[in-house]
Design a protein around this motif. Structure first.
Motif, PDB file in Angstrom:
ATOM      1  N   SER A  48      34.207 -69.784  16.038  1.00  0.00           N
ATOM      2  CA  SER A  48      34.570 -69.934  14.629  1.00  0.00           C
ATOM      3  C   SER A  48      33.414 -69.416  13.769  1.00  0.00           C
ATOM      4  N   GLN A  49      33.699 -69.132  12.515  1.00  0.00           N
ATOM      5  CA  GLN A  49      32.647 -68.645  11.619  1.00  0.00           C
ATOM      6  C   GLN A  49      31.541 -69.684  11.484  1.00  0.00           C
ATOM      7  N   ASP A  50      31.898 -70.968  11.355  1.00  0.00           N
ATOM      8  CA  ASP A  50      30.882 -72.018  11.272  1.00  0.00           C
ATOM      9  C   ASP A  50      29.996 -72.025  12.511  1.00  0.00           C
ATOM     10  N   ALA A  51      30.585 -71.892  13.691  1.00  0.00           N
ATOM     11  CA  ALA A  51      29.810 -71.907  14.936  1.00  0.00           C
ATOM     12  C   ALA A  51      28.877 -70.702  15.019  1.00  0.00           C
ATOM     13  N   ARG A  52      29.370 -69.530  14.627  1.00  0.00           N
ATOM     14  CA  ARG A  52      28.517 -68.338  14.636  1.00  0.00           C
ATOM     15  C   ARG A  52      27.362 -68.500  13.657  1.00  0.00           C
ATOM     16  N   CYS A  53      27.650 -68.992  12.462  1.00  0.00           N
ATOM     17  CA  CYS A  53      26.600 -69.200  11.463  1.00  0.00           C
ATOM     18  C   CYS A  53      25.558 -70.195  11.960  1.00  0.00           C
ATOM     19  N   LEU A  54      26.016 -71.301  12.519  1.00  0.00           N
ATOM     20  CA  LEU A  54      25.087 -72.324  12.997  1.00  0.00           C
ATOM     21  C   LEU A  54      24.232 -71.795  14.138  1.00  0.00           C
ATOM     22  N   LEU A  55      24.817 -71.068  15.055  1.00  0.00           N
ATOM     23  CA  LEU A  55      24.048 -70.505  16.165  1.00  0.00           C
ATOM     24  C   LEU A  55      22.954 -69.571  15.651  1.00  0.00           C
ATOM     25  N   ILE A  56      23.294 -68.708  14.718  1.00  0.00           N
ATOM     26  CA  ILE A  56      22.296 -67.788  14.171  1.00  0.00           C
ATOM     27  C   ILE A  56      21.218 -68.564  13.426  1.00  0.00           C
ATOM     28  N   ARG A  57      21.604 -69.561  12.646  1.00  0.00           N
ATOM     29  CA  ARG A  57      20.614 -70.387  11.946  1.00  0.00           C
ATOM     30  C   ARG A  57      19.680 -71.064  12.947  1.00  0.00           C
ATOM     31  N   MET A  58      20.220 -71.576  14.054  1.00  0.00           N
ATOM     32  CA  MET A  58      19.391 -72.243  15.068  1.00  0.00           C
ATOM     33  C   MET A  58      18.441 -71.254  15.748  1.00  0.00           C
ATOM     34  N   VAL A  59      18.929 -70.088  16.076  1.00  0.00           N
ATOM     35  CA  VAL A  59      18.095 -69.079  16.732  1.00  0.00           C
ATOM     36  C   VAL A  59      16.936 -68.660  15.832  1.00  0.00           C
ATOM     37  N   ASN A  60      17.163 -68.657  14.541  1.00  0.00           N
ATOM     38  CA  ASN A  60      16.125 -68.236  13.610  1.00  0.00           C
ATOM     39  C   ASN A  60      15.131 -69.337  13.258  1.00  0.00           C
ATOM     40  N   ARG A  61      15.357 -70.545  13.734  1.00  0.00           N
ATOM     41  CA  ARG A  61      14.414 -71.638  13.475  1.00  0.00           C
ATOM     42  C   ARG A  61      13.235 -71.553  14.439  1.00  0.00           C
ATOM     43  N   ARG A  62      12.177 -72.192  14.056  1.00  0.00           N
ATOM     44  CA  ARG A  62      10.983 -72.238  14.907  1.00  0.00           C
ATOM     45  C   ARG A  62      10.973 -73.543  15.686  1.00  0.00           C
ATOM     46  N   SER A  69      20.004 -83.619  11.852  1.00  0.00           N
ATOM     47  CA  SER A  69      20.092 -84.069  10.453  1.00  0.00           C
ATOM     48  C   SER A  69      19.506 -83.031   9.499  1.00  0.00           C
ATOM     49  N   ALA A  70      18.719 -82.107  10.014  1.00  0.00           N
ATOM     50  CA  ALA A  70      18.124 -81.046   9.185  1.00  0.00           C
ATOM     51  C   ALA A  70      19.060 -79.849   9.028  1.00  0.00           C
ATOM     52  N   PHE A  71      20.177 -79.861   9.717  1.00  0.00           N
ATOM     53  CA  PHE A  71      21.136 -78.757   9.615  1.00  0.00           C
ATOM     54  C   PHE A  71      22.017 -78.954   8.388  1.00  0.00           C
ATOM     55  N   ARG A  72      21.488 -78.579   7.256  1.00  0.00           N
ATOM     56  CA  ARG A  72      22.238 -78.688   6.000  1.00  0.00           C
ATOM     57  C   ARG A  72      22.326 -77.302   5.381  1.00  0.00           C
ATOM     58  N   TYR A  73      23.454 -76.686   5.566  1.00  0.00           N
ATOM     59  CA  TYR A  73      23.682 -75.357   5.017  1.00  0.00           C
ATOM     60  C   TYR A  73      24.986 -75.406   4.236  1.00  0.00           C
ATOM     61  N   ALA A  74      24.924 -75.012   2.986  1.00  0.00           N
ATOM     62  CA  ALA A  74      26.083 -75.113   2.108  1.00  0.00           C
ATOM     63  C   ALA A  74      27.296 -74.350   2.643  1.00  0.00           C
ATOM     64  N   GLU A  75      27.056 -73.242   3.327  1.00  0.00           N
ATOM     65  CA  GLU A  75      28.177 -72.400   3.771  1.00  0.00           C
ATOM     66  C   GLU A  75      28.788 -72.864   5.101  1.00  0.00           C
ATOM     67  N   ILE A  76      28.156 -73.833   5.767  1.00  0.00           N
ATOM     68  CA  ILE A  76      28.655 -74.324   7.061  1.00  0.00           C
ATOM     69  C   ILE A  76      29.263 -75.703   6.843  1.00  0.00           C
ATOM     70  N   SER A  77      30.576 -75.796   7.037  1.00  0.00           N
ATOM     71  CA  SER A  77      31.250 -77.069   6.735  1.00  0.00           C
ATOM     72  C   SER A  77      31.064 -78.114   7.821  1.00  0.00           C
ATOM     73  N   ASP A  78      30.854 -77.706   9.063  1.00  0.00           N
ATOM     74  CA  ASP A  78      30.696 -78.666  10.159  1.00  0.00           C
ATOM     75  C   ASP A  78      29.500 -78.251  11.006  1.00  0.00           C
ATOM     76  N   ALA A  79      28.311 -78.715  10.640  1.00  0.00           N
ATOM     77  CA  ALA A  79      27.078 -78.278  11.316  1.00  0.00           C
ATOM     78  C   ALA A  79      26.681 -79.168  12.490  1.00  0.00           C
ATOM     79  N   VAL A  80      27.381 -80.248  12.720  1.00  0.00           N
ATOM     80  CA  VAL A  80      27.031 -81.109  13.870  1.00  0.00           C
ATOM     81  C   VAL A  80      28.261 -81.522  14.631  1.00  0.00           C
TER      82      VAL A  80
END
Length: 80
Positions: A48-62, A69-80
């Motif tokens: 899903s678009q949310d899953a792809r977005c979350l995966l990319i956001r996670m890969v880009n984290r350090r 609880s830190a996964f707060r992105y306005a464009e991702i409706s279901d981050a957990v």
């Protein structure tokens, strides 16, 4: 200097462009072992678009561990 305003899904679009380029340009010259990449790309595109977005956001984290609880992105409706 002000930060540029980026489109909401700029990172998703950029990643999709990158994997498309890699697949189109290099897949024919990869070894069979490395061609497993095409299966990974296919699976990624099926998410899903949310899953792809979350995966990319996670890969880009350090760091190796993330607080969900830190996964707060306005464009991702279901981050957990």
């Amino acid at each position: 200097m002000t930060r540029p305003v980026l489109p909401t899904y700029y990172y998703l679009d950029h990643f999709a462009e990158m994997i498309g380029f890699v697949a189109d340009t290099y897949m024919p010259i990869l070894t069979d072992e490395h061609r497993a990449l095409s299966r990974v790309i296919t699976r990624f595109r099926a998410l899903s678009q949310d899953a792809r977005c979350l995966l990319i956001r996670m890969v880009n984290r350090r760091g190796p561990v993330f607080r969900t609880s830190a996964f707060r992105y306005a464009e991702i409706s279901d981050a957990v």
